[in-house]
Design a protein around this motif. Structure first.
Motif, PDB file in Angstrom:
ATOM      1  N   PHE A 155     -17.398  30.810 -52.337  1.00  0.00           N
ATOM      2  CA  PHE A 155     -17.961  29.603 -52.952  1.00  0.00           C
ATOM      3  C   PHE A 155     -16.883  28.610 -53.368  1.00  0.00           C
ATOM      4  N   GLU A 156     -15.877  29.063 -54.073  1.00  0.00           N
ATOM      5  CA  GLU A 156     -14.866  28.125 -54.589  1.00  0.00           C
ATOM      6  C   GLU A 156     -14.129  27.445 -53.449  1.00  0.00           C
ATOM      7  N   ARG A 157     -13.769  28.199 -52.414  1.00  0.00           N
ATOM      8  CA  ARG A 157     -13.092  27.591 -51.258  1.00  0.00           C
ATOM      9  C   ARG A 157     -14.012  26.575 -50.576  1.00  0.00           C
ATOM     10  N   THR A 158     -15.272  26.936 -50.472  1.00  0.00           N
ATOM     11  CA  THR A 158     -16.240  26.051 -49.834  1.00  0.00           C
ATOM     12  C   THR A 158     -16.330  24.717 -50.570  1.00  0.00           C
ATOM     13  N   ILE A 159     -16.450  24.789 -51.890  1.00  0.00           N
ATOM     14  CA  ILE A 159     -16.592  23.573 -52.680  1.00  0.00           C
ATOM     15  C   ILE A 159     -15.304  22.756 -52.667  1.00  0.00           C
ATOM     16  N   ASN A 160     -14.175  23.431 -52.799  1.00  0.00           N
ATOM     17  CA  ASN A 160     -12.895  22.717 -52.841  1.00  0.00           C
ATOM     18  C   ASN A 160     -12.601  22.009 -51.526  1.00  0.00           C
ATOM     19  N   GLN A 161     -13.013  22.622 -50.409  1.00  0.00           N
ATOM     20  CA  GLN A 161     -12.685  22.036 -49.111  1.00  0.00           C
ATOM     21  C   GLN A 161     -13.720  21.021 -48.636  1.00  0.00           C
ATOM     22  N   THR A 162     -14.996  21.247 -48.947  1.00  0.00           N
ATOM     23  CA  THR A 162     -16.016  20.309 -48.470  1.00  0.00           C
ATOM     24  C   THR A 162     -16.303  19.188 -49.457  1.00  0.00           C
ATOM     25  N   ARG A 163     -16.084  19.428 -50.740  1.00  0.00           N
ATOM     26  CA  ARG A 163     -16.287  18.422 -51.797  1.00  0.00           C
ATOM     27  C   ARG A 163     -17.671  17.755 -51.676  1.00  0.00           C
ATOM     28  N   PRO A 164     -18.724  18.547 -51.807  1.00  0.00           N
ATOM     29  CA  PRO A 164     -20.066  17.976 -51.640  1.00  0.00           C
ATOM     30  C   PRO A 164     -20.507  17.134 -52.833  1.00  0.00           C
ATOM     31  N   ASP A 165     -21.377  16.179 -52.574  1.00  0.00           N
ATOM     32  CA  ASP A 165     -22.075  15.455 -53.628  1.00  0.00           C
ATOM     33  C   ASP A 165     -23.382  16.156 -53.981  1.00  0.00           C
ATOM     34  N   LEU A 166     -23.942  16.851 -53.010  1.00  0.00           N
ATOM     35  CA  LEU A 166     -25.204  17.548 -53.187  1.00  0.00           C
ATOM     36  C   LEU A 166     -25.165  18.848 -52.414  1.00  0.00           C
ATOM     37  N   ILE A 167     -25.625  19.926 -53.039  1.00  0.00           N
ATOM     38  CA  ILE A 167     -25.795  21.227 -52.380  1.00  0.00           C
ATOM     39  C   ILE A 167     -27.288  21.499 -52.272  1.00  0.00           C
ATOM     40  N   ILE A 168     -27.725  21.910 -51.091  1.00  0.00           N
ATOM     41  CA  ILE A 168     -29.082  22.418 -50.907  1.00  0.00           C
ATOM     42  C   ILE A 168     -28.960  23.897 -50.574  1.00  0.00           C
ATOM     43  N   ILE A 189     -28.372  33.210 -58.877  1.00  0.00           N
ATOM     44  CA  ILE A 189     -28.889  31.844 -58.849  1.00  0.00           C
ATOM     45  C   ILE A 189     -28.434  31.076 -60.088  1.00  0.00           C
ATOM     46  N   GLN A 190     -28.470  31.728 -61.237  1.00  0.00           N
ATOM     47  CA  GLN A 190     -28.018  31.073 -62.472  1.00  0.00           C
ATOM     48  C   GLN A 190     -26.539  30.723 -62.396  1.00  0.00           C
ATOM     49  N   LYS A 191     -25.741  31.611 -61.816  1.00  0.00           N
ATOM     50  CA  LYS A 191     -24.314  31.314 -61.666  1.00  0.00           C
ATOM     51  C   LYS A 191     -24.114  30.122 -60.736  1.00  0.00           C
ATOM     52  N   LEU A 192     -24.875  30.071 -59.663  1.00  0.00           N
ATOM     53  CA  LEU A 192     -24.769  28.937 -58.745  1.00  0.00           C
ATOM     54  C   LEU A 192     -25.085  27.637 -59.469  1.00  0.00           C
ATOM     55  N   GLN A 193     -26.130  27.644 -60.285  1.00  0.00           N
ATOM     56  CA  GLN A 193     -26.479  26.445 -61.055  1.00  0.00           C
ATOM     57  C   GLN A 193     -25.367  26.076 -62.031  1.00  0.00           C
ATOM     58  N   GLN A 194     -24.816  27.090 -62.710  1.00  0.00           N
ATOM     59  CA  GLN A 194     -23.747  26.832 -63.682  1.00  0.00           C
ATOM     60  C   GLN A 194     -22.503  26.266 -63.004  1.00  0.00           C
ATOM     61  N   GLU A 195     -22.152  26.823 -61.842  1.00  0.00           N
ATOM     62  CA  GLU A 195     -20.963  26.344 -61.127  1.00  0.00           C
ATOM     63  C   GLU A 195     -21.155  24.916 -60.645  1.00  0.00           C
ATOM     64  N   ALA A 196     -22.355  24.587 -60.177  1.00  0.00           N
ATOM     65  CA  ALA A 196     -22.626  23.211 -59.758  1.00  0.00           C
ATOM     66  C   ALA A 196     -22.583  22.265 -60.956  1.00  0.00           C
ATOM     67  N   ASP A 197     -23.193  22.676 -62.071  1.00  0.00           N
ATOM     68  CA  ASP A 197     -23.184  21.832 -63.277  1.00  0.00           C
ATOM     69  C   ASP A 197     -21.756  21.599 -63.769  1.00  0.00           C
ATOM     70  N   ARG A 198     -20.960  22.659 -63.739  1.00  0.00           N
ATOM     71  CA  ARG A 198     -19.580  22.559 -64.240  1.00  0.00           C
ATOM     72  C   ARG A 198     -18.776  21.551 -63.440  1.00  0.00           C
ATOM     73  N   ARG A 199     -19.100  21.420 -62.156  1.00  0.00           N
ATOM     74  CA  ARG A 199     -18.386  20.495 -61.282  1.00  0.00           C
ATOM     75  C   ARG A 199     -19.105  19.155 -61.131  1.00  0.00           C
ATOM     76  N   SER A 200     -20.222  18.992 -61.828  1.00  0.00           N
ATOM     77  CA  SER A 200     -21.029  17.771 -61.724  1.00  0.00           C
ATOM     78  C   SER A 200     -21.491  17.516 -60.294  1.00  0.00           C
ATOM     79  N   ILE A 201     -21.875  18.595 -59.605  1.00  0.00           N
ATOM     80  CA  ILE A 201     -22.439  18.504 -58.265  1.00  0.00           C
ATOM     81  C   ILE A 201     -23.951  18.681 -58.378  1.00  0.00           C
ATOM     82  N   GLU A 202     -24.700  17.792 -57.767  1.00  0.00           N
ATOM     83  CA  GLU A 202     -26.151  17.960 -57.762  1.00  0.00           C
ATOM     84  C   GLU A 202     -26.514  19.177 -56.905  1.00  0.00           C
ATOM     85  N   LEU A 203     -27.495  19.933 -57.359  1.00  0.00           N
ATOM     86  CA  LEU A 203     -27.906  21.161 -56.680  1.00  0.00           C
ATOM     87  C   LEU A 203     -29.418  21.178 -56.544  1.00  0.00           C
ATOM     88  N   VAL A 204     -29.878  21.437 -55.335  1.00  0.00           N
ATOM     89  CA  VAL A 204     -31.296  21.653 -55.070  1.00  0.00           C
ATOM     90  C   VAL A 204     -31.475  23.089 -54.604  1.00  0.00           C
TER      91      VAL A 204
END
Length: 305
Positions: free
Chosen positions: A95-108, A133-148
């Motif tokens: 997950f962390e590598r994915t987010i750091n390399q892709t830098r998404p604005d929104l995750i689905i 699922i809760q961890k995924l939400q927390q990680e997205a919130d921590r990075r200010s990434i919108e998550l669906v």
């Protein structure tokens, strides 16, 4: 060109309590799909991109499919998975590598199908799914990434009513998280209703030969309900994806180009980021893949115009 109006359409949800995601004013917007083999198959992700390319051709938006077959958000794996060759991969190993390399604005995100590991409902397994699922939400919130979150697709009860019930329970819990202002789109219940309707007409009807992996029509039901959840109500009248894209000049050519583009990119990104799932297709070096897909994107833009 500013695309705020576009994201009113893209990021507005039609819930009974009228929840909405914020509007983006960015000139470029990147959406990353996370999930398992159903996401990796790519049909519904390509249909969603095709829809926006055709309907909003002037707007810049990037779609990256990073579904990984066998993956879970729970970290669970059944004994003897893949004939004992490897355990199921775990989202948070990449997950962390994915987010750091892709830098998404929104995750689905689409998980759940593998997370009960095809066994009857169990409190411990259910809590592991909830925690993931809760961890995924927390990680997205921590990075200010919108998550669906997407509710899981259905498991065909013909293949096992007990596991079909597991995904009913996982779906009900995910939908209940809307009270926390989570963004959740339901694909499970629309698939379940469609299966019921079709099977009443034809008892042999199936979405998936194995009860798990939907065919292209099943992916259409997924894509259609994601689009409706994103505010694209007009798609509700389309009986198939062909019914939609054939109303546009070059619609079929554009759809095929987008499928090929997403397929090439997903393997390149997955290889570039790294993961723990063996026997995956070896993707091109990312730089080379991006060069090739930029050419495809230019073709798409020419066809749209």
């Amino acid at each position: 060109m500013r695309i705020s109006l576009f994201f009113v359409c893209l990021l507005s949800f039609i819930y009974s309590n009228a929840q909405h995601l914020p509007v983006s004013s960015k000139n470029n917007f990147r959406i990353v799909f996370l999930g398992n083999s159903i996401t990796y198959a790519g049909y519904f992700t390509a249909e969603i991109e095709t829809y926006y390319r055709l309907k909003y051709p002037a707007n810049k938006i990037e779609f990256i499919n990073l579904g990984l077959p066998s993956e879970t958000v729970s970290g669970l794996s059944e004994e003897g998975h893949a004939q004992g060759n490897f355990p199921r991969p775990f989202l948070f190993d990449r997950f962390e590598r994915t987010i750091n390399q892709t830098r998404p604005d929104l995750i689905i995100s689409c998980y759940g199908m593998n997370d009960g590991i095809y066994l009857p409902l169990d409190t411990v397994r259910f809590k592991r799914f909830q925690a993931g699922i809760q961890k995924l939400q927390q990680e997205a919130d921590r990075r200010s990434i919108e998550l669906v979150h997407l509710t899981p697709p259905i498991y065909d009860p013909i293949k096992g009513e007990a596991y079909a019930h597991v995904l009913d329970v996982y779906t009900k819990w995910l939908l209940s998280q809307r009270k926390l202002n989570w963004k959740v789109i339901d694909i499970h219940n629309p698939m379940k209703q469609e299966l019921h309707t079709r099977r009443n007409q034809d008892p042999t009807f199936i979405f998936a030969q194995d009860g798990i992996h939907p065919d292209e029509f099943g992916h259409w039901i997924i894509a259609k309900n994601i689009l409706i959840g994103l505010g694209e109500i007009a798609i509700e009248s389309s009986v198939s994806f062909e019914d939609f894209y054939q109303t546009y000049p070059n619609g079929e050519k554009i759809q095929l180009l987008i499928r090929n583009k997403q397929s090439l990119l997903k393997d390149a990104w997955l290889c570039g980021i790294g993961h723990q799932r063996p026997n995956m297709k070896q993707g091109l070096p990312l730089k080379e893949a991006i060069t090739q897909t930029d050419l495809m994107q230019n073709q798409i833009l020419e066809l749209v115009e």
